[in-house]
Design a protein around this motif. Structure first.
Motif, mmCIF file in Angstrom:
data_model
loop_
_atom_site.group_PDB
_atom_site.id
_atom_site.type_symbol
_atom_site.label_atom_id
_atom_site.label_comp_id
_atom_site.label_asym_id
_atom_site.label_seq_id
_atom_site.Cartn_x
_atom_site.Cartn_y
_atom_site.Cartn_z
ATOM 1 N N ARG A 75 0.901 -1.127 -0.059
ATOM 2 C CA ARG A 75 -0.142 -0.504 -0.461
ATOM 3 C C ARG A 75 1.021 1.050 0.050
ATOM 4 O O ARG A 75 0.264 2.161 -0.908
ATOM 5 C CB ARG A 75 -0.843 0.438 0.960
ATOM 6 N N ARG A 79 1.130 4.164 -2.716
ATOM 7 C CA ARG A 79 1.025 5.620 -2.926
ATOM 8 C C ARG A 79 2.525 6.511 -3.110
ATOM 9 O O ARG A 79 2.040 7.431 -3.953
ATOM 10 C CB ARG A 79 0.483 5.164 -0.495
ATOM 11 N N GLU A 80 3.112 6.178 -3.073
ATOM 12 C CA GLU A 80 4.512 7.069 -4.004
ATOM 13 C C GLU A 80 4.515 6.567 -5.107
ATOM 14 O O GLU A 80 4.842 8.133 -5.633
ATOM 15 C CB GLU A 80 5.950 6.396 -2.911
ATOM 16 N N GLN A 146 2.186 9.542 7.477
ATOM 17 C CA GLN A 146 1.407 8.472 6.383
ATOM 18 C C GLN A 146 -0.381 9.299 5.997
ATOM 19 O O GLN A 146 -0.362 9.082 4.758
ATOM 20 C CB GLN A 146 0.970 7.297 7.531
ATOM 21 N N ARG A 149 0.310 12.189 2.983
ATOM 22 C CA ARG A 149 1.024 12.071 1.660
ATOM 23 C C ARG A 149 -0.350 10.821 1.659
ATOM 24 O O ARG A 149 -0.493 10.482 0.007
ATOM 25 C CB ARG A 149 1.798 10.728 2.455
ATOM 26 N N GLN A 150 -1.110 9.563 1.911
ATOM 27 C CA GLN A 150 -2.111 8.850 1.479
ATOM 28 C C GLN A 150 -3.162 10.195 1.047
ATOM 29 O O GLN A 150 -3.529 9.290 0.291
ATOM 30 C CB GLN A 150 -2.243 7.841 2.659
ATOM 31 N N ALA A 153 -2.109 11.239 -2.165
ATOM 32 C CA ALA A 153 -2.159 9.931 -2.845
ATOM 33 C C ALA A 153 -4.015 9.433 -3.441
ATOM 34 O O ALA A 153 -4.265 9.753 -4.093
ATOM 35 C CB ALA A 153 -1.419 9.032 -2.481
ATOM 36 N N ASP A 154 -4.968 9.861 -2.771
ATOM 37 C CA ASP A 154 -6.020 9.601 -2.890
ATOM 38 C C ASP A 154 -7.095 11.087 -3.527
ATOM 39 O O ASP A 154 -7.531 10.264 -4.312
ATOM 40 C CB ASP A 154 -7.000 9.657 -1.826
#
Length: 336
Positions: A75, A79-80, A146, A149-150, A153-154
């Motif tokens: 995961r 994301r990255e 976390q 960045r999540q 990304a989302d």
């Protein structure tokens, strides 16, 4: 280090050297030419899923932790990959400033989420909150990173998928309904109310039945049945919001009432029923009959959402597969 080494080769070599030196930072994956994933970040992601393994015995717990480690590592890599792709596209379009706007939005959203977490714990100071996190093997810095960045990304994935995900039409929804009848099959279900008159509370069985008949007449005259339950019930229903026990066939309690419950139509009030322990008065509030659910608007919306979710997941999988293929992913350490 030799100048001829590429970035991935350099990172791998650095990882090997750090391993020999018992490093504090352990690299477990490389993405592209600049991004690394550390063991600590993956472990903290696993610790946040403690509820999924803390009840398991030793070997099963270790196996579950390893499974979660692999899932969280993937995961984080996904994301990255999304973030790297977003940065590359914005840079190519000359809009890198938009990246900062997205980050600003993500930071504010993450801080609100952390505030709610802290509020849920009931902590009064920053140090107390940090101690709670430490007790779970977590650090505020990594948890916040976390989240940020999540969220970024989302948001990016949502933007990419917006035009790629196809909304199912009526014909597709109807076809799914006809091809999956078992999915829409329902059992008999009932919601019913119950008033119990215990023989132990009356001088005679006749007195109990007389009281039950009087209450029944009030119900027939339109007095709210739930109110009558609270006023007259001498069993469990008054403490259960007035509801009888059991909603499906074979579950009705007391079992002596089963046939009567299923014979009543919604809104119908029973005759006074006498059992060995007392008298009973019932009312069925809602009834669902066994069979296939009708293809009405509510069900169409449910199927549409299910198909839309499937389409979204399929497109997301294709997107990630492409980014994984082109993103230069290298896992340099196996799950513990």
């Amino acid at each position: 280090m030799p100048a001829s080494l590429s970035w991935p080769q350099t990172a791998v070599r650095l990882h090997e050297l750090l391993q020999r030196a018992t490093p504090r930072i352990k690299i477990v994956a490389l993405i592209g030419s600049h991004t690394v994933v550390t063991d600590q970040e993956v472990r903290e992601a696993v610790y946040q899923r403690l509820a999924e393994y803390r009840h398991l015995p030793g070997p099963l717990r270790a196996a579950k932790q390893q499974e979660l480690y692999a899932a969280e590592l993937r995961r984080i890599i996904e994301r990255e990959l999304l973030l790297a792709d977003m940065q590359a596209r914005l840079k190519k379009a000359g809009k890198l400033s938009a990246m900062e706007e997205i980050r600003d939005y993500a930071e504010k959203t993450a801080d609100r989420a952390l505030h709610q977490i802290r509020k849920a714990y009931g902590t009064e100071s920053d140090e107390e909150f940090l101690n709670i996190l430490r007790a779970q093997g977590l650090t505020l810095q990594i948890v916040r990173r976390q989240l940020i960045r999540q969220i970024m990304a989302d948001e990016y994935a949502r933007t990419l998928l917006k035009d790629r995900v196809r909304t199912p039409g009526f014909a597709e929804i109807r076809a799914y309904y006809e091809a999956h009848p078992d999915e829409f099959r329902t059992e008999d279900q009932v919601q019913w109310q119950h008033i119990f008159f215990s023989f132990a509370r009356y001088p005679s069985e006749a007195a109990a039945r007389q009281h039950a008949e009087q209450v029944r007449q009030l119900a027939l005259q339109g007095v709210d049945f739930a109110t009558l339950v609270q006023q007259h019930d001498q069993g469990l229903a008054a403490g259960n919001g007035g509801w009888g026990i059991g909603h499906r066939r074979g579950q009705i309690q007391p079992a002596d009432l089963e046939n009567v419950v299923w014979s009543l139509r919604p809104g119908e009030i029973s005759e006074v029923i006498t059992t060995s322990s007392g008298c009973h008065l019932l009312k069925v509030v809602e009834r669902k009959y066994a069979g296939i659910r009708p293809f009405d608007g509510k069900l169409q919306d449910e199927i549409r959402e299910k198909l839309l979710r499937h389409n979204r997941e399929s497109e997301y999988s294709r997107l990630i597969a492409e980014l994984w293929r082109t993103g230069g992913v290298q896992v340099v350490a196996s799950p513990p």
